[in-house]
Design an enzyme around this catalytic site. Sequence first.
Site, PDB file in Angstrom:
ATOM      1  CD  GLU A  46      -4.645   7.327   5.940  1.00  9.57           C
ATOM      2  OE1 GLU A  46      -5.209   7.712   6.956  1.00  9.57           O
ATOM      3  OE2 GLU A  46      -4.561   6.112   5.906  1.00  9.57           O
ATOM      4  CD  GLU A 105      -2.931   0.896   2.382  1.00 14.22           C
ATOM      5  OE1 GLU A 105      -3.240   1.722   3.096  1.00 14.22           O
ATOM      6  OE2 GLU A 105      -3.552  -0.265   2.559  1.00 14.22           O
ATOM      7  CG  ASP A 118      -1.879   4.624   2.705  1.00 20.71           C
ATOM      8  OD1 ASP A 118      -2.331   3.718   1.703  1.00 20.71           O
ATOM      9  OD2 ASP A 118      -2.055   3.978   3.991  1.00 20.71           O
TER      10      ASP A 118
END
Length: 289
Positions: free
Chosen positions: A109, A105, A107
């Site tokens: 955010e 993953e 990311d």
Amino acid sequence: MSFSCPSKLSSMLLLVSLLGYLIGSSEGGNFFQDFDITWGDQRAKILNGGQLLTLSLDTASGSGFQSKNEYLFGRIDMQIKLLPGNSAGTVTTYYLSSQGPTHDEIDFEFLENATGEPYVLHTNVFSQGKGDREQQFYLWFDPSKAFHTYSIVWNKQLIIFLVDNIPIRVFQNLESIGVAFPNKQAMRIYSSLWNADDWATRGGLVKTDWTQAPFIASYRNFKANACVWSPGSPCTSTSPNSVQDNAWQVQALDAPGRNRLRWVQQKCMIYNYCTDLKRFPQGLPPECK
């Protein structure tokens, strides 16, 4: 809005951001063709003939979408305009991920905040199911006022996180010293908007003000210069005839890029797992050394 980044840096980065925005603001893909809305009932909408996508959050539910394609390396660009006003307690995510207990993953955010307070941009990298590689930043602009480009360059050598073409973080392939690197699992692009007021803002001290709902995040100009993966077949480039579009395969930071990265990390970074000695009492992860 108050910022951690000093005015000199902010001015320099805003100029570079503007140049990056102008370079990257040409029309992108079509959301009808490239993405599926995966949850939220009618809260997620594709508009303007596929050129705009919006996610919405209210007291009942958030919403989200994912890419139709899976990718194994590439450059992914998305222009996002985040939630205006008092959006503390909500989180907008934009990331690449595979599936399963040993997933990979990459990311972005966005931890929204109260009116006048800076957004927190949270980044992380998972490889073989292991994350705990967080770095957080204050942005040098208000991301709710206009669209800005958030990019991931992912090749066999490294991962670069960019904001308006300004590098904010690099994660190197250090498999040679035993650090897992995401290079074997194809990943989809995901995005979601949801309520996280149990932890997102000041550790959950600030709760979502539902009088401000619905909260809406907007997306446009998606681009994937990348290797599209399919089972049993070699990857197919999304830009097979363009040397420039496939530059991501060997992309690294030049001297100006390293300087910008250094400035951002010195002046805008607010958390770095590689300096959190309390979190790693037995010693920092090997990539930090």
